[in-house]
Each structure stands twice: as C-alpha cells, then as structure tokens.
Scaffold this active site. Structure first.
Site, PDB file in Angstrom:
ATOM      1  N   GLU A   1      46.181  52.309  43.459  1.00  0.00           N
ATOM      2  CA  GLU A   1      47.472  52.215  42.751  1.00  0.00           C
ATOM      3  C   GLU A   1      47.896  53.606  42.265  1.00  0.00           C
ATOM      4  O   GLU A   1      47.047  54.447  41.961  1.00  0.00           O
ATOM      5  CB  GLU A   1      47.329  51.292  41.536  1.00  0.00           C
ATOM      6  CG  GLU A   1      47.258  49.816  41.869  1.00  0.00           C
ATOM      7  CD  GLU A   1      48.579  49.262  42.373  1.00  0.00           C
ATOM      8  OE1 GLU A   1      49.645  49.806  42.020  1.00  0.00           O
ATOM      9  OE2 GLU A   1      48.543  48.291  43.148  1.00  0.00           O
TER      10      GLU A   1
ATOM     11  N   GLU B   1      50.161  41.337  46.255  1.00  0.00           N
ATOM     12  CA  GLU B   1      49.833  41.914  44.952  1.00  0.00           C
ATOM     13  C   GLU B   1      51.061  41.894  44.062  1.00  0.00           C
ATOM     14  O   GLU B   1      50.991  41.572  42.890  1.00  0.00           O
ATOM     15  CB  GLU B   1      49.352  43.369  45.122  1.00  0.00           C
ATOM     16  CG  GLU B   1      48.595  43.903  43.905  1.00  0.00           C
ATOM     17  CD  GLU B   1      49.474  44.611  42.893  1.00  0.00           C
ATOM     18  OE1 GLU B   1      48.995  44.909  41.801  1.00  0.00           O
ATOM     19  OE2 GLU B   1      50.652  44.870  43.182  1.00  0.00           O
ATOM     20  N   GLU B   2      52.224  42.222  44.653  1.00  0.00           N
ATOM     21  CA  GLU B   2      53.464  42.290  43.880  1.00  0.00           C
ATOM     22  C   GLU B   2      54.045  40.902  43.630  1.00  0.00           C
ATOM     23  O   GLU B   2      54.897  40.728  42.768  1.00  0.00           O
ATOM     24  CB  GLU B   2      54.502  43.153  44.614  1.00  0.00           C
ATOM     25  CG  GLU B   2      54.032  44.561  44.974  1.00  0.00           C
ATOM     26  CD  GLU B   2      53.987  45.496  43.770  1.00  0.00           C
ATOM     27  OE1 GLU B   2      54.126  45.024  42.643  1.00  0.00           O
ATOM     28  OE2 GLU B   2      53.796  46.703  43.993  1.00  0.00           O
TER      29      GLU B   2
ATOM     30  N   HIS C   1      47.231  47.260  48.601  1.00  0.00           N
ATOM     31  CA  HIS C   1      48.123  46.203  49.071  1.00  0.00           C
ATOM     32  C   HIS C   1      49.210  46.780  49.972  1.00  0.00           C
ATOM     33  O   HIS C   1      49.664  47.907  49.773  1.00  0.00           O
ATOM     34  CB  HIS C   1      48.749  45.425  47.903  1.00  0.00           C
ATOM     35  CG  HIS C   1      49.616  46.251  46.984  1.00  0.00           C
ATOM     36  ND1 HIS C   1      50.956  46.459  47.214  1.00  0.00           N
ATOM     37  CD2 HIS C   1      49.337  46.903  45.842  1.00  0.00           C
ATOM     38  CE1 HIS C   1      51.457  47.203  46.247  1.00  0.00           C
ATOM     39  NE2 HIS C   1      50.494  47.499  45.396  1.00  0.00           N
TER      40      HIS C   1
ATOM     41  N   ASP D   1      53.793  53.122  46.068  1.00  0.00           N
ATOM     42  CA  ASP D   1      53.119  51.888  45.625  1.00  0.00           C
ATOM     43  C   ASP D   1      53.113  50.881  46.769  1.00  0.00           C
ATOM     44  O   ASP D   1      54.015  50.094  46.877  1.00  0.00           O
ATOM     45  CB  ASP D   1      53.820  51.345  44.387  1.00  0.00           C
ATOM     46  CG  ASP D   1      53.131  50.136  43.800  1.00  0.00           C
ATOM     47  OD1 ASP D   1      52.019  49.799  44.243  1.00  0.00           O
ATOM     48  OD2 ASP D   1      53.726  49.515  42.904  1.00  0.00           O
TER      49      ASP D   1
ATOM     50  N   HIS E   1      58.731  51.301  42.474  1.00  0.00           N
ATOM     51  CA  HIS E   1      59.634  50.180  42.187  1.00  0.00           C
ATOM     52  C   HIS E   1      61.090  50.628  41.995  1.00  0.00           C
ATOM     53  O   HIS E   1      61.937  49.844  41.598  1.00  0.00           O
ATOM     54  CB  HIS E   1      59.181  49.374  40.950  1.00  0.00           C
ATOM     55  CG  HIS E   1      57.859  48.686  41.130  1.00  0.00           C
ATOM     56  ND1 HIS E   1      57.513  47.548  40.433  1.00  0.00           N
ATOM     57  CD2 HIS E   1      56.815  48.935  41.942  1.00  0.00           C
ATOM     58  CE1 HIS E   1      56.291  47.166  40.786  1.00  0.00           C
ATOM     59  NE2 HIS E   1      55.844  48.001  41.715  1.00  0.00           N
TER      60      HIS E   1
ATOM     61  N   ASP F   1      52.039  44.809  50.659  1.00  0.00           N
ATOM     62  CA  ASP F   1      53.337  44.241  50.285  1.00  0.00           C
ATOM     63  C   ASP F   1      54.024  45.164  49.281  1.00  0.00           C
ATOM     64  O   ASP F   1      53.387  45.998  48.638  1.00  0.00           O
ATOM     65  CB  ASP F   1      53.185  42.822  49.712  1.00  0.00           C
ATOM     66  CG  ASP F   1      52.325  42.780  48.459  1.00  0.00           C
ATOM     67  OD1 ASP F   1      51.318  43.513  48.402  1.00  0.00           O
ATOM     68  OD2 ASP F   1      52.656  42.022  47.531  1.00  0.00           O
TER      69      ASP F   1
HETATM   70 ZN   LIG Z   1      50.896  48.491  43.536  1.00  0.00          ZN
END
Ligand SMILES: [Zn+2]
Length: 370
Positions: free
Chosen positions: A134, A105-106, A42, A75, A323, A44
């Site tokens: 991931e 995805e997030e 992903h 990520d 994150h 995003d």
């Molecule tokens: Zn991810």
C-alpha cells in the site's frame, strides 16, 4: 491477474488462481524452504470519478514528462510492479518468496484476502512475514511504514417512541430526549488513554435523524449513528457489548424500546517492534537515506486479515494522489521503490536465514528450465 500469472510463472513461481464468488485472487510461491516472505497487494481500484476531469485516460497508463498517469498507478499497481521487478533482479533467496494478490480490497473485501488467508491457514501454508505494498509513504518515498491499524465499528441506534400531540405529552412518548441522553453518555465516556503506538480511541456521532417537519407533533422515533476508531485496548465485540449495556440502561430508565445494529469492519492490530520491523526500517534507510516512521494512522487495509497469518506491515509509494483524479507517480519513484524492496528482501533473508539473498545469478525474465 493473467498478466501477473504469466510474469510470475516465467520467474519460476507456482501460481494458484483462487477465485471466490467471482473475485479473482492469486497466490504464487517460489521455493518450498522456510522462511517464506510474502508480498501482498490488490489489482482492483476505486472508480475513476468523472473521466473527462482527467488530463490522461484513466486506464491508458500514459507517461508524460516522466510521470505515469492512471487509476491504480499509486494504489497499488505501481507497488506490485516494483516488488516483481525487485524479485526479478534479485535471483534466488535462501527460503521462499510468495505473492498474495487480491481483486477485492477497495470493495466489500469479503472474498479477497480474507478468504485466501482462511484457505491458506486451513491448508497449513506457513507464511513467516508479509509486506503489503500500500502507498504508505507520506511526503517522500520511505518516510513512513504502517505497522498497525485502528479498528473501526459503526453502530446504528433507533429509539422507538409513541407519536402524539405536543400539547398532550401524557398520550405520547418522546424518543428525542432519550436518544439525546444516551448519546451524551456515550460521548462523555472516556474509552482509554491510548495504547503504545496508538492515539486514544475515539467515538464520533456521525448523524442524528428525526426528520420531523411538524412543530406540534412528538415524533415516533429517533435515529443516530456513530463510529468508533479504536486501538488494541478494545475489541469490536467488547465495544458492542458495552454499547448494548448502555442502551439497555437507557431503555430500562425510559421504558422506550431501543434497537442497536453494529458493523465492525476490523479489529485493531499492531505488529510489535522486533527483527522484522527493524529490518525493514534498516533496509529503507540504507536505500533512501531516510529512516521510516512506524505509524498506525490511516484507514483500514487488507493487513487486518493477513495479521492472522504472520507479522505484517505496509511499505509503498507516496500516497498523495491515491483515489484522486489524475492519480499519478513519477516512473523514477517506482524504480526507487524497486531498489527499496530489493534491499528489504535481502535484509530479511540475511537476518532470518543467516544468508544474503541474490548470490546466484539474477533470474532472467522469460527463461525456461526452472
Ligand atoms: Zn490500496
């Protein structure tokens, strides 16, 4: 997405942009032969949080002392870059390579991988195996792959009573003891004793709310919420049915109306041990000297949608700073992951197509005539 489309087109891929409800998605494939090995990822990212708290601008991709800083570095744009670099260096394969890249995805994950998988299945597109990039590694690159995930179910409970004066309970109906009894029964119930590769399923009450400021008033309603993380012993639907039966019994006993609302964000799944998982473990071990543990821990990922299409597992960077403020990855680790991915691709085609990949000259980026 535009950058990916340009690079992959240069590498000989046929790219399809697949936007759904404003969400950008991309499916790209090179070759028509089987097997088709797919990489999923992903573009995003989660929000930056306070940008002033970062020591580098979150979207400048600054490299400082050999470390790349930026939201999405781990990520999971780093993973996407590594797989593309691996593909660029490996040249032709005896089969097909494909990319499934989503922009959702997030977030709610409604119009991303889920929709692309539905569309591909409806069209009869065959994908034989998929690696999701991931950040699966725990402490060191390649020490862990994810071969499954637990399912997750949230349930909101409301017990409707009748408000009244505490001194006149016969004129009221207190929902508090009813919800307390129901919650006690739910938590005392043993869901299972585990499942191969999974811990026992777990029910947690996440909040109990009455919010009654008065000491002399029987409240009108009581609310609670719970979350169940479950292994493949259960499905979300079966757990919802069980919760409904338990609430129905409590309602019949008490005479108070009990309302439930459920949201299952994904069923549990497991990619069982077999040639695909073993091949990836062998490849990682050959590249890093470390045999990855096959784990089912962690939250959910888009693998929960891809499993409908083919066997799927997650393999990527060390997830320590994902994150977080100052998300970062050593450039050397992206380079090392490229080597791991290259080995994964080679091993996959050696074992499924009987011929090693990359025997032809490596693809030259930007070359014409493919
Ligand atoms: Zn991810």
């Amino acid at each position: 997405m535009a950058i990916l489309e340009r690079i992959l087109t240069d590498l000989g891929f046929t790219c399809r942009r697949m936007p759904f409800e404003g969400v950008e998605n991309l499916y790209a494939r090179r070759g028509t032969a089987s097997p088709n090995l797919c990489f999923a990822g992903h573009t995003d990212v989660v929000p930056t949080g306070s940008a002033e708290a970062w020591t580098a601008a979150p979207f400048e991709a600054e490299v400082r002392d050999g470390v790349l800083y930026g939201r999405g570095a781990v990520d999971m744009k780093g993973g996407i870059a590594a797989w593309i670099a691996a593909v660029a260096r490996i040249g032709e394969v005896p089969g097909s390579l494909s990319f499934l890249i989503t922009g959702d995805e997030e977030g709610p994950a409604l119009h991303g991988t889920k929709r692309v998988v539905q569309t591909l299945m409806a069209e009869g597109e065959v994908v034989d195996a998929c690696v999701v990039g991931e950040p699966s590694s725990s402490q060191a690159l390649g020490d862990m792959i994810k071969i499954g995930r637990r399912g997750s179910l949230n349930t909101w409970i409301t017990v409707h009573g009748k408000q009244g004066h505490v001194a006149y309970p016969d004129r009221a109906a207190n929902p508090a003891p009813v919800i307390a009894r129901l919650l006690a029964r739910l938590t005392e119930h043993r869901l299972d004793d585990g499942y191969p590769e999974f811990p026992p399923s777990n029910l947690e009450i996440t909040t109990i709310d009455i919010g009654n400021p008065a000491t002399n008033v029987i409240p009108a309603e009581a609310k609670a919420r719970l979350n169940i993380r479950f292994n493949p012993t259960h499905t979300g639907d079966a757990l919802i049915a069980w919760l409904n039966v338990m609430a129905g019994e409590a309602q019949a006993e008490s005479g108070l109306r009990i309302e439930l609302e459920h949201l299952c964000s994904g069923d549990a799944f497991l990619t069982p041990s077999g040639p695909f998982v073993t091949g990836v473990q062998d490849a990682v071990e050959a590249a890093t000297g470390r045999r990855p543990e096959a784990s089912t821990t962690g939250g959910t990922s888009d693998a929960r949608f891809i499993r409908a299409l083919c066997p799927v597992l997650e393999l990527g960077l060390v997830g320590q700073t994902m994150h977080q403020i100052d998300e970062r990855v050593p450039v050397a680790e992206i380079e090392a992951l490229t080597g791991v991915y290259r080995r994964v691709i080679q091993t996959y085609f050696e074992r499924t197509a009987g011929r090693p990949a990359g025997l032809t000259s490596p693809a030259v980026q930007g070359s014409a005539g493919r």
